[in-house]
Enzyme design. Sequence first.
Site, PDB file in Angstrom:
ATOM      1  N   GLU A 741       1.031  -1.088  -0.045  1.00 47.31           N
ATOM      2  CA  GLU A 741       0.058   0.012   0.040  1.00 47.31           C
ATOM      3  C   GLU A 741       0.887   1.187  -0.062  1.00 47.31           C
ATOM      4  O   GLU A 741       1.813   1.386   0.947  1.00 47.31           O
ATOM      5  CB  GLU A 741      -0.975  -0.061   1.387  1.00 47.31           C
ATOM      6  CG  GLU A 741      -1.788  -1.172   1.392  1.00 47.31           C
ATOM      7  CD  GLU A 741      -3.052  -1.309   0.505  1.00 47.31           C
ATOM      8  OE1 GLU A 741      -3.050  -0.250  -0.046  1.00 47.31           O
ATOM      9  OE2 GLU A 741      -3.454  -2.441   0.219  1.00 47.31           O
ATOM     10  N   CYS A 775      -2.056   9.427   4.211  1.00 41.86           N
ATOM     11  CA  CYS A 775      -1.845   8.724   2.972  1.00 41.86           C
ATOM     12  C   CYS A 775      -3.191   9.194   1.841  1.00 41.86           C
ATOM     13  O   CYS A 775      -2.926   9.418   0.799  1.00 41.86           O
ATOM     14  CB  CYS A 775      -1.661   7.168   2.753  1.00 41.86           C
ATOM     15  SG  CYS A 775      -3.026   6.675   3.779  1.00 41.86           S
TER      16      CYS A 775
HETATM   17  P1  NAD Z   1       8.412   4.743   3.918  1.00 39.10           P
HETATM   18  O1  NAD Z   1       8.328   4.291   2.489  1.00 39.10           O
HETATM   19  O2  NAD Z   1       9.814   5.691   4.326  1.00 39.10           O
HETATM   20  O3  NAD Z   1       8.836   3.706   5.183  1.00 39.10           O
HETATM   21  C1  NAD Z   1       7.764   2.556   5.448  1.00 39.10           C
HETATM   22  C2  NAD Z   1       8.360   1.425   6.163  1.00 39.10           C
HETATM   23  O4  NAD Z   1       9.445   0.895   5.227  1.00 39.10           O
HETATM   24  C3  NAD Z   1       9.267   1.699   7.436  1.00 39.10           C
HETATM   25  O5  NAD Z   1       9.120   0.820   8.595  1.00 39.10           O
HETATM   26  C4  NAD Z   1      10.652   1.903   6.938  1.00 39.10           C
HETATM   27  O6  NAD Z   1      11.722   1.731   7.986  1.00 39.10           O
HETATM   28  C5  NAD Z   1      10.525   0.757   5.840  1.00 39.10           C
HETATM   29  N1  NAD Z   1      11.814   0.922   4.742  1.00 39.10           N
HETATM   30  C6  NAD Z   1      12.190   1.958   4.467  1.00 39.10           C
HETATM   31  N2  NAD Z   1      13.219   1.682   3.368  1.00 39.10           N
HETATM   32  C7  NAD Z   1      13.036   0.319   3.123  1.00 39.10           C
HETATM   33  C8  NAD Z   1      13.793  -0.620   2.691  1.00 39.10           C
HETATM   34  N3  NAD Z   1      14.666   0.050   1.431  1.00 39.10           N
HETATM   35  N4  NAD Z   1      13.607  -1.979   2.673  1.00 39.10           N
HETATM   36  C9  NAD Z   1      12.408  -2.453   3.378  1.00 39.10           C
HETATM   37  N5  NAD Z   1      11.884  -1.675   4.446  1.00 39.10           N
HETATM   38  C10 NAD Z   1      12.222  -0.326   4.259  1.00 39.10           C
HETATM   39  O7  NAD Z   1       7.110   5.502   4.482  1.00 39.10           O
HETATM   40  P2  NAD Z   1       6.841   6.321   5.773  1.00 39.10           P
HETATM   41  O8  NAD Z   1       7.449   7.567   5.846  1.00 39.10           O
HETATM   42  O9  NAD Z   1       6.855   5.345   6.916  1.00 39.10           O
HETATM   43  O10 NAD Z   1       5.249   6.505   5.532  1.00 39.10           O
HETATM   44  C11 NAD Z   1       4.475   7.323   4.619  1.00 39.10           C
HETATM   45  C12 NAD Z   1       4.360   6.883   3.420  1.00 39.10           C
HETATM   46  O11 NAD Z   1       3.270   5.871   3.611  1.00 39.10           O
HETATM   47  C13 NAD Z   1       3.789   7.898   2.305  1.00 39.10           C
HETATM   48  O12 NAD Z   1       4.066   7.832   1.300  1.00 39.10           O
HETATM   49  C14 NAD Z   1       2.180   7.602   2.753  1.00 39.10           C
HETATM   50  O13 NAD Z   1       1.436   7.694   1.367  1.00 39.10           O
HETATM   51  C15 NAD Z   1       2.534   5.926   2.435  1.00 39.10           C
HETATM   52  N6  NAD Z   1       1.165   5.556   3.156  1.00 39.10           N
HETATM   53  C16 NAD Z   1       0.333   4.721   2.539  1.00 39.10           C
HETATM   54  C17 NAD Z   1      -0.928   4.196   3.064  1.00 39.10           C
HETATM   55  C18 NAD Z   1      -1.938   3.363   2.131  1.00 39.10           C
HETATM   56  O14 NAD Z   1      -2.558   2.564   2.744  1.00 39.10           O
HETATM   57  N7  NAD Z   1      -1.687   3.318   0.865  1.00 39.10           N
HETATM   58  C19 NAD Z   1      -1.069   4.378   4.420  1.00 39.10           C
HETATM   59  C20 NAD Z   1      -0.186   5.048   5.281  1.00 39.10           C
HETATM   60  C21 NAD Z   1       0.973   5.512   4.592  1.00 39.10           C
END
Ligand code: NAD
Length: 978
Positions: A741, A775
């Site tokens: 997501e 999001c």
């Molecule tokens: P992010 O992508 O920076 O991090 C998400 C998770 O991924 C964290 O736990 C992070 O530690 C981990 N991560 C980061 N790099 C990684 C890698 N290379 N490999 C594996 N894991 C990794 O996102 P964020 O800043 O935590 O959240 C905000 C983002 O999430 C926004 O883009 C938002 O739109 C999205 N979001 C989407 C939904 C949805 O349902 N579509 C819901 C909430 C948030």
Amino acid sequence: MKTYPDIEKRIGEVGRELYAAMNKVPSIFDRKRWMGRTMDLAMRDEEFKLDLFRYVDVLPSLKSDAVVTALFREYFAEAKELPLLIRRGIGRLSKGFLPHVAAKVIRTGVKALARQFIAGEDLREAVRSLESLWEEGCAGSVDLLGEEVLSDGEASDYRKKYLALLDFIGPASRTWKEDPVLERDHLGQIPRFDISLKVTSLYSQLDPLDWERSVEKTKENLLPVIERAQARGASVCFDMEQYYMKDLIIEIFRQTFADPGEYHFGGIALQAYLEETTRDLPDLIAWAKERKRPIRIRLVKGAYWDYEVVVNRQKGWPVPVFLNKGETDRNFEGLTRILLENSDTVRPAIASHNIRSISNAIATAEALGLPKQSFEFQMLFGMGEPLRKALREMGYRVRVYAPAGELIPGMAYLVRRLLENTSNVSFLREFFAEGRQFTEIIRPPEVTPEAPEESKSGGFANEPARDFSKAVNREKMRQTLNESKKGFGRKYPLLIGGEEVNTEQEIASLNPAEPRQIVGRVSSAGRAEADRAISEALKASTVWRNTPPEVRAGYLFKAAEGLRKRREELAALEVYETGKTWRDADGDVTEAIDYLEYYGREMVRLGGTFHPGNYPGEMNDYFYEPRGTGVVISPWNFPLAIPAGMVSAGIVTGNCVIFKPSGLSPVTGWQLVEAFRNAGLPPGVLQFLPGPGHRAGEYLVAHESIDFIAFTGSKDVGLRIATLAAGAKPGQRNVKRVIAEMGGKNAIIVDETAEPDETVKGILESALGYQGQKCSACSRAIVLEEIYEEFLARLKAAMESIRIGPPDDPGTFMGPVIDEVAMKKIRGYIESGKSNAVPFLERQVDGNGFLLGPVIFRDVDPSAAIAQEEIFGPVLSVIRAKNIDEAIAIANGTPYALTGGLFSRSPKNIRKVREEFRVGNLYINRKITGALVGRQPFGGFGMSGVGSKAGGPDYLLQFMNPRSISENTMRRGFAPLR
Ligand code: NAD
């Protein structure tokens, strides 16, 4: 309570006298007139009524004649039966009748309808109405119709309008002829006119959650009005509004008139349809007694019945109004008696058009030996003229509630009145339209037993949000926030195979509102811990996958119960760890509970064996098995709910899970693990493994023993995970399933028929709620030309008025963004945005932490970076569109497809947008955030994600492999027939 012998007999006598006087059918029910015929059809045909009221509601805000006529056709062309006037209108339109002529006819018709209930469009007309009422022998109370107040400027305009009204009517009223019935009551001289005030219009940020400040700020605008009322010789009555505001309105009333001083003409309306009024009324009377000065209490039945039923049911809160009209009527009589019994302290105002209720008041007053002047009747302008005349002739004081103001803001009022008149339980309808017999009308109110509400047991229902209008809930949250600070700096371990593991490496989780405060220190996993976690998960797997689905679901229900018990504690933690306001934090906890409850039930539904087809000689089984071992990687912005959803889906389907929370919200992540541990989840089924995403995260994703990855986060990381997961390592036995997501660039379209108050409020909340870090947040508003400037000006004023500050302050609308990196990134977008768009608002804020004011860019090119890329902060790009087609094309013009919205009252545009605006979650005429589990299953497609919707019926299937077994049951021509 006293009883009055023979009161029914006297009620009957008074009633008969009034009944005899009601000999003229009001024009609204007169079938000889077009209005009466239209109302007649509205009362018989619910669908027509809905269309009619909706059309009446939208009409005044329409600017162009072409739209007036187009909408007329959209609303009415498909109706089967239509009053002649409307049918003719449509006929003429299709014969090419010129739109401006047709529009004029339509506008005149609706104006005539409005005139029925609205005393004047401006001060002059209002005064004229009051004067002629006075001539007729009735006093008046003026109510200024107004739109919803969304900014400080609008609140001060409202105050100014009241001051002007008082200045205007005050001198005029002195010229009216003397009328002792209207000018004196049993306690002495009373003012010649009255104003009705909506206190919610005096402070744009009024909110029971922010109790003290709401009272103080409202009083700033209110006191000058009260002083002027005194100077100009007017009494003042606070209108009662929605139940949610009730306690606050009463509090503002009490504080405003706490000092009895010289002014004795403050009043307040109370609603008999609320059960709580039986407590509020005696409380107010006791308070007035203590103060030794009278107050006026206007007793009404209540004008928001439909609203209260709908809104409170939607929220899962108890419905505060009596569901049965008879109970309201009975309560009204009881409250009338209390008022009259206390007329030494209160000036009772009995506001009703119901002969029974009025006769009861008169008979009760007589039984108490009260003089006629010791109470008054109140009626609405345009309703019950013969009644008020009869009462006046009987020597009673009658006051008419007279709304004044322009038609556009008056529509909400008009529609409420229409609803009231056409409702099945309206007295006037029963009397005039249905010709009810006197004996039925005068009978004591009957309370028919309510059909029991459908039992929800077993079914899923959303966990209701906390009702912060209740003092007890506010107090609990305030206390918990204070206590929660004591836990700052605590250490949190990893959890592997049921054991707590502490590492040297730690993640310090900071409070974004006070970055020097460390909310908690959490162990951070490296490769060795990841390997151990995977091997523990594999070990636990055999027993867990064979655990019956109902038993697995049971752990979710128990964990949900655990979260429920710690609700405030968890919300308080989110306030400090992620900068959420009270409501947003509470919302995240309830959503987490919802996921557990919903997926638990879903697993029970999917857990058995299905038998597709039904043919003799073969037995087909279809069932689901767990995929194996999975990784859950979650973001910080819904730090409990999102991992609760992904983790619970993973384990309830029989998989073992390794949960890696975001490094920005690991303390909240730990709470989920605790909840499962306290629920008795067997060791090894769930491991807690915080650590840097690019190391721990990537290692887990790529590991050969991992069968699926449930990820929520940004597009870039999601795509990286999809790429890593695609490759197969030696020894790998499964193609990894990735559920991702991701982000969005969500747009709301606003057309020229949009309801202005709802639109500004909806966009404000969608764009700035949680600082734009949802999001689903709105980051593009695509607005049609006709209303572009007007909309922008109001939105800007509203954004300037919201409170920005520390999220533990209950009045804060916007807190800090999550961290310094986010703040820099958002600022970068704002700076680069300025190179090709105009910042229309760039609000500066000071304070601790990562505070950022909202920014609006106007006239943004749809292809600009600020209109294409996810910013994840309080930045809104407003884009102009010529028509609805262009607006939809712009809305669809990004690679994302997560959420979207439309504000419109055009059935055609609503249909079009439903079909053509391609996003995962489309919202019409509401904010685009706040999807509820089981009601608005959530998730996007395109670059917004792969996978089916969280909180929906297909979600769990992604965590399982379906299997099909077919057995030939025929042996030598012999087979069971089923
Ligand atoms: P992010 O992508 O920076 O991090 C998400 C998770 O991924 C964290 O736990 C992070 O530690 C981990 N991560 C980061 N790099 C990684 C890698 N290379 N490999 C594996 N894991 C990794 O996102 P964020 O800043 O935590 O959240 C905000 C983002 O999430 C926004 O883009 C938002 O739109 C999205 N979001 C989407 C939904 C949805 O349902 N579509 C819901 C909430 C948030």
